[in-house]
Write a protein that holds these residues in place. Structure first.
Motif, mmCIF file in Angstrom:
data_model
loop_
_atom_site.group_PDB
_atom_site.id
_atom_site.type_symbol
_atom_site.label_atom_id
_atom_site.label_comp_id
_atom_site.label_asym_id
_atom_site.label_seq_id
_atom_site.Cartn_x
_atom_site.Cartn_y
_atom_site.Cartn_z
ATOM 1 N N MET A 48 6.193 3.407 7.947
ATOM 2 C CA MET A 48 6.200 2.203 7.122
ATOM 3 C C MET A 48 4.784 1.648 7.027
ATOM 4 N N LYS A 49 4.526 0.938 5.933
ATOM 5 C CA LYS A 49 3.204 0.319 5.764
ATOM 6 C C LYS A 49 3.397 -1.165 5.443
ATOM 7 N N LEU A 50 2.486 -1.980 5.954
ATOM 8 C CA LEU A 50 2.615 -3.421 5.729
ATOM 9 C C LEU A 50 1.310 -4.002 5.214
ATOM 10 N N PHE A 51 1.354 -4.617 4.028
ATOM 11 C CA PHE A 51 0.191 -5.384 3.569
ATOM 12 C C PHE A 51 0.049 -6.571 4.519
ATOM 13 N N PHE A 52 -1.145 -6.703 5.064
ATOM 14 C CA PHE A 52 -1.335 -7.504 6.276
ATOM 15 C C PHE A 52 -2.487 -8.495 6.145
ATOM 16 N N SER A 53 -2.296 -9.672 6.717
ATOM 17 C CA SER A 53 -3.414 -10.602 6.908
ATOM 18 C C SER A 53 -3.250 -11.192 8.308
ATOM 19 N N PRO A 54 -4.303 -11.203 9.115
ATOM 20 C CA PRO A 54 -4.151 -11.622 10.517
ATOM 21 C C PRO A 54 -3.803 -13.101 10.676
ATOM 22 N N THR A 55 -4.132 -13.931 9.667
ATOM 23 C CA THR A 55 -3.849 -15.365 9.827
ATOM 24 C C THR A 55 -2.554 -15.790 9.147
ATOM 25 N N SER A 56 -1.881 -14.864 8.456
ATOM 26 C CA SER A 56 -0.653 -15.267 7.763
ATOM 27 C C SER A 56 0.496 -15.466 8.752
ATOM 28 N N PRO A 57 1.077 -16.677 8.771
ATOM 29 C CA PRO A 57 2.196 -16.917 9.698
ATOM 30 C C PRO A 57 3.434 -16.106 9.324
ATOM 31 N N TYR A 58 3.561 -15.762 8.039
ATOM 32 C CA TYR A 58 4.735 -14.978 7.594
ATOM 33 C C TYR A 58 4.584 -13.523 8.059
ATOM 34 N N VAL A 59 3.344 -13.023 8.022
ATOM 35 C CA VAL A 59 3.083 -11.680 8.545
ATOM 36 C C VAL A 59 3.368 -11.669 10.048
ATOM 37 N N ARG A 60 2.984 -12.743 10.689
ATOM 38 C CA ARG A 60 3.213 -12.842 12.142
ATOM 39 C C ARG A 60 4.703 -12.757 12.468
ATOM 40 N N LYS A 61 5.533 -13.428 11.655
ATOM 41 C CA LYS A 61 6.997 -13.328 11.849
ATOM 42 C C LYS A 61 7.415 -11.866 11.885
ATOM 43 N N VAL A 62 6.921 -11.114 10.889
ATOM 44 C CA VAL A 62 7.297 -9.705 10.752
ATOM 45 C C VAL A 62 6.834 -8.909 11.972
ATOM 46 N N MET A 63 5.589 -9.154 12.413
ATOM 47 C CA MET A 63 5.046 -8.371 13.532
ATOM 48 C C MET A 63 5.762 -8.712 14.841
ATOM 49 N N ILE A 64 6.139 -9.973 15.011
ATOM 50 C CA ILE A 64 6.895 -10.334 16.224
ATOM 51 C C ILE A 64 8.248 -9.622 16.216
ATOM 52 N N CYS A 65 8.921 -9.644 15.067
ATOM 53 C CA CYS A 65 10.215 -8.941 14.972
ATOM 54 C C CYS A 65 10.022 -7.463 15.282
ATOM 55 N N ALA A 66 8.991 -6.848 14.669
ATOM 56 C CA ALA A 66 8.758 -5.415 14.867
ATOM 57 C C ALA A 66 8.531 -5.122 16.343
ATOM 58 N N HIS A 67 7.754 -5.955 17.007
ATOM 59 C CA HIS A 67 7.478 -5.745 18.435
ATOM 60 C C HIS A 67 8.765 -5.887 19.250
ATOM 61 N N GLU A 68 9.525 -6.932 18.967
ATOM 62 C CA GLU A 68 10.787 -7.158 19.697
ATOM 63 C C GLU A 68 11.736 -5.978 19.532
ATOM 64 N N LEU A 69 11.683 -5.327 18.375
ATOM 65 C CA LEU A 69 12.631 -4.249 18.068
ATOM 66 C C LEU A 69 12.070 -2.868 18.419
ATOM 67 N N SER A 95 9.040 -12.242 3.832
ATOM 68 C CA SER A 95 9.186 -12.064 5.283
ATOM 69 C C SER A 95 10.654 -12.067 5.699
ATOM 70 N N ARG A 96 11.474 -12.899 5.042
ATOM 71 C CA ARG A 96 12.905 -12.977 5.421
ATOM 72 C C ARG A 96 13.584 -11.631 5.264
ATOM 73 N N VAL A 97 13.311 -10.991 4.124
ATOM 74 C CA VAL A 97 13.936 -9.701 3.813
ATOM 75 C C VAL A 97 13.406 -8.622 4.766
ATOM 76 N N ILE A 98 12.084 -8.636 4.989
ATOM 77 C CA ILE A 98 11.485 -7.610 5.858
ATOM 78 C C ILE A 98 12.021 -7.753 7.288
ATOM 79 N N CYS A 99 12.079 -8.985 7.785
ATOM 80 C CA CYS A 99 12.564 -9.187 9.163
ATOM 81 C C CYS A 99 14.017 -8.706 9.287
ATOM 82 N N GLU A 100 14.822 -8.990 8.290
ATOM 83 C CA GLU A 100 16.230 -8.577 8.365
ATOM 84 C C GLU A 100 16.330 -7.046 8.272
ATOM 85 N N TYR A 101 15.481 -6.447 7.440
ATOM 86 C CA TYR A 101 15.454 -4.981 7.317
ATOM 87 C C TYR A 101 15.096 -4.350 8.669
ATOM 88 N N LEU A 102 14.048 -4.881 9.311
ATOM 89 C CA LEU A 102 13.619 -4.323 10.608
ATOM 90 C C LEU A 102 14.721 -4.495 11.649
#
Ligand code: GSH
Length: 201
Positions: free
Chosen positions: A1-22, A67-74
């Protein structure tokens, strides 16, 4: 999978936290992106007409946002419980996510208005309205936050508070929200939340 990313985006952070947890973060390649409402990143726009981060490209090449859709997908991919299957907990979790996202939307719109917009065009009443949204969301979280479960709502709240620390330090949210302050101290120790997400060098 690939993710368009910005280190300061809080929505990206949501996704990365979910990915790490999973246990999925290793399976995500981070793509540098320059999302901006006034200077749109065409590489993102090709995949997501809104040109925003996060945008995920699945293994099959399908673009998913926001982010909502991506987090639910992950969560589904990792057979997780970040979107709880228990009915009442699910409604709590996704409503909390909506409130946290709403707080972030108000914060980001304020940031764009005060940082990107030419000073002479800045509309103070509108900014104040957005700041009031942040305050009333914080008030609601203060009266309802608990440590009983860890789900997408809690992840979104953690990202919201971290973003206030990053860009809205002057609001000093801890002063009038002691329960939230204590809750954030505890959740910030969780590995996925504590981790700094950056692009590989
Ligand atoms: N509702 C979206 C919000 C995403 C969003 O606004 N991201 C910002 C960066 S923090 C962005 O890409 N802004 C560029 C733009 O507004 O065009 C989500 O949850 O993913």
């Amino acid at each position: 999978m690939k993710l368009f990313f910005s280190p300061t985006s809080p929505y990206v952070r949501k996704v990365m936290i979910c990915a790490h947890e999973l246990g999925l973060s290793e399976h995500i390649e981070l793509l540098p992106a320059k999302a901006s409402p006034v200077d749109r990143d065409k590489t993102i726009v090709e995949k997501n007409p809104l040109g925003k981060v996060p945008t995920l490209l699945t293994k099959e090449g399908v673009a998913l946002y926001d982010s909502r859709v991506i987090c639910e997908y992950l969560n589904e991919l990792g057979s997780g419980q970040l979107f709880p299957t228990d009915k009442s907990l699910r409604w709590e979790a996704i409503t909390m996510q909506a409130l946290g996202d709403g707080l972030l939307d108000a914060a980001l719109l304020t940031r764009y208005e005060t940082f990107l917009r030419p000073k002479e065009l800045c509309w103070n009443d509108w900014v104040n309205g957005q700041i009031e949204k942040i305050h009333s969301a914080l008030k609601q979280f203060e009266s309802s936050v608990h440590n009983d479960s860890f789900h997408i709502g809690q992840i979104t709240l953690a990202c919201s508070l971290a973003y206030l620390d990053l860009r809205f330090d002057h609001l000093e949210w801890r002063k009038s929200h002691p329960k939230l302050k204590g809750w954030f101290e505890v959740i910030s120790k969780r590995t996925s939340v504590a981790k700094e997400w950056t692009l590989p060098a």
